[in-house]
Design an enzyme around this catalytic site. Structure first.
Site, PDB file in Angstrom:
ATOM      1  N   ASP A   1      59.382 121.968  68.340  1.00  0.00           N
ATOM      2  CA  ASP A   1      58.193 121.285  68.829  1.00  0.00           C
ATOM      3  C   ASP A   1      58.465 119.870  69.328  1.00  0.00           C
ATOM      4  OD1 ASP A   1      56.994 123.587  68.089  1.00  0.00           O
ATOM      5  OD2 ASP A   1      55.583 122.711  66.673  1.00  0.00           O
TER       6      ASP A   1
ATOM      7  N   CYS B   1      66.962 120.376  63.495  1.00  0.00           N
ATOM      8  CA  CYS B   1      66.254 121.180  62.499  1.00  0.00           C
ATOM      9  C   CYS B   1      67.024 122.444  62.143  1.00  0.00           C
ATOM     10  CB  CYS B   1      64.880 121.603  63.026  1.00  0.00           C
ATOM     11  SG  CYS B   1      64.092 120.475  64.164  1.00  0.00           S
TER      12      CYS B   1
ATOM     13  N   SER C   1      50.209 118.085  65.954  1.00  0.00           N
ATOM     14  CA  SER C   1      51.423 118.043  65.161  1.00  0.00           C
ATOM     15  C   SER C   1      51.104 117.524  63.775  1.00  0.00           C
ATOM     16  CB  SER C   1      52.434 117.109  65.840  1.00  0.00           C
ATOM     17  OG  SER C   1      53.466 116.762  64.954  1.00  0.00           O
TER      18      SER C   1
END
Length: 573
Positions: A87, A55, A476
């Site tokens: 995450d 990311c 999520s």
């Protein structure tokens, strides 16, 4: 340079103007700056780049390209970094307690760096979930001219001749535990699901908040859905650096852009794209920084009248790359604006209104990802707010892609995620039950963990549509199924969720927005008398400090009084 600036009213005068600032200027000369460069406005270029996860791996390079744009626009870029907690890697263990806490640390660290060095404007680059709202919160808190840039999503992987994302890897864990696939298939999928740089590809939290950045006006039009590997990301980074100098010249600030109407626009985009329920946590937190009262119920009110239009994973078929190729967030917003569902007069970082930006967009009738608002996937949004005797302070559920919108069943109660996940792996979850995971809220966790490992494992076992799950924690954006999060008041505060016992009947109706605990009030009152607060294992450090200060989820789980309590704004020092 396209602009000339007078530093006499800019924050950077405190570190660069006048004989008394000679010691400060000596540091800038040490870094190779000239007198002319020191006389320019100082622009913070913050990157959440690191090696933690794909990311974030391209962010520093993009931020360096933005520096060139700042210089060409007449500014002097000053790059610095902030942290992220990824995450996907933190998920399913104690590390997830750090995730939401990191949003506050990111906002605080950006604030402190800008305040300490007296920067005049800000360009921010983020990739992982909490870094997006964290950097935008800092922009609103500081209120210097700012532009937010998302680093871009990952391209989908390919497995068995179809596109896959990390969601599929989480779900195959449950499939393997159920004996429904061999270990070799799991290992094959994990190697191909994430083929390179960029954030998770579905309409999970990162892409949801990337869409918010455009909808709320802090990002350049159609900039955030371009995947990380696309060469257009370099052009976007350069344009952001150049354009922030135009905002500085015109004194257009984040709070001029992010009005209450802009937050309604952003909430509609979360619903229309079937976005992450975390949007209803981060939008109130961002509004709080600007002194705007905009809580979960305000977000839910916007959801009620917003059509669900984008066929994106996890509820739909497509990923962020497909959304970008189809025309991006502005394509979707053009259809919403045409039906009067957006406030078109909100200012944006282009220096023009949202409506003026949208005028340049031509509807693409050949794409398959974005449905028109007049013929949506479903007439109301992909995310729904809930309230009732089980959640007086509210709760939230993503219904995008779900056929079943009501559920009533007996409770199966767990006091932490690990206990529930162990029960899932041991096949102890009963069909028709409402799984309760509590003491995972902002204060009680501490840190309000996401539950993707558990929900994905349930789906992998074929139980995703056969049970419901409620928690005072979070989910999520990759979660699917009947999963209700942000239940408040949380268990640590003695909310109704703390009083549930195995077998209690729970009723959920996502059509009417109700979640009730069907237990007599006098019984709950007796249970409350014997309830005692619990102590966590976090009795020092950052997570302890967070637990002492954090507020309720429906107000964004914020940790300070916000813009409404300000006596001055940094930008005006």
């Amino acid at each position: 340079m396209s602009n000339q600036f007078d530093k006499s009213k800019l924050p950077s005068r405190h570190v660069s103007v006048g004989p008394e600032r000679a010691p400060h200027r000596s540091y800038y000369y040490a870094m190779g700056l000239t007198a002319e460069e020191i006389a320019r406005p100082f622009v913070g270029v913050v990157s959440a780049g690191n090696d933690s996860a794909p990311c974030n791996t391209t962010l520093d390079a993009q931020a360096d390209i933005a520096r060139v744009g700042v210089e060409q626009g007449g500014g002097m870029p000053r790059r610095f970094n902030t942290i992220t907690v990824t995450d996907g890697i933190a998920m399913g263990h104690q590390g997830m307690k750090s995730s939401l806490v990191s949003r506050e640390v990111i906002a605080d660290s950006v604030e402190l760096s800008v305040r300490g060095h007296c920067y005049d404007a800000l360009v921010g680059f983020a990739g992982c979930d909490k870094s997006l709202p964290g950097i935008m919160m800092a922009m609103l808190r500081l209120n210097v001219p700012s532009i937010f840039v998302y680093g871009g999503s990952i391209l989908p992987g390919r497995h068995n001749n179809k596109d896959v994302t990390v969601k599929d890897v989480f779900e195959i864990v449950g499939k393997y535990a159920a004996g429904a696939c061999p270990l070799s298939e799991l290992e094959e999928l994990e190697r191909v699901a994430c083929p390179g740089h960029g954030a998770c590809g579905g309409q999970y939290t990162a892409n949801t908040m990337a869409c918010v950045g455009e909808a709320i006006g802090l990002s350049l039009p159609n900039s955030n859905m371009a995947p990380a590997p696309y060469s257009t990301r370099d052009q976007i980074a350069h344009a952001a650096g150049f354009q922030v100098m135009e905002l500085l010249a015109r004194n257009i600030r984040p709070r001029d852009i992010c009005t209450r109407e802009a937050f309604v626009n952003a909430a509609r985009i979360v619903a229309a794209t079937g976005g992450s329920t975390n949007g209803a946590l981060h939008l109130p937190a961002m509004a709080h920084e600007a002194g705007i009262d905009f809580d979960l119920f305000d977000v839910a009110e916007a959801f009620k009248t917003t059509p669900y239009m984008a066929d994106l994973q996890p509820g739909g078929q497509f990923v962020a790359r497909d959304m970008y190729d189809a025309g991006g967030v502005y394509m979707l917003m053009k259809s919403l604006l045409g039906e009067g569902l957006l406030f078109g007069d909100c200012m944006t970082v282009t220096g023009k209104t949202l409506g003026e930006n949208i005028e340049k967009i031509t509807w693409n009738p050949d794409q398959k990802v974005i449905y028109p608002a007049t013929a949506p996937i479903t007439p109301t949004g992909g995310v729904v707010g809930l309230r009732g005797t089980l959640a007086p302070d509210g709760a939230i559920v993503k219904v995008a892609g779900m056929d079943r919108l009501t559920f009533t069943g007996p409770a199966q109660v767990f006091d932490c995620e690990e206990d529930c996940f162990a029960a899932v792996e041991a096949r102890q979850i009963r069909e028709g039950s409402v799984i309760v995971i509590r003491y995972e809220g902002p204060r009680g966790g501490p840190g309000m963990r996401e539950m993707l490992s558990t929900t994905a494992a349930l789906y992998g076992q074929g139980m995703g549509e056969k049970v419901a799950l409620i928690t005072d924690g979070r989910f999520s954006g990759a979660t699917r199924g009947f999963c209700i999060g942000h239940v408040g008041p949380e268990a640590a505060l003695g909310g109704p969720i703390a009083l549930i016992e195995d077998g209690d009947e729970i009723m959920i109706d996502a059509e009417t927005g109700v979640i009730d605990l069907n237990v007599a009030a006098e019984i709950l009152e007796n249970r409350k008398k014997s309830w005692k607060p619990r102590e966590t294992d976090y009795q020092s450090g950052a997570i302890w400090r967070y637990a002492q200060n954090v507020g309720p989820a429906y107000k964004g789980a914020v940790t300070h009084p916000g813009g409404a309590a300000e006596t001055h704004v940094y930008a005006d020092i």
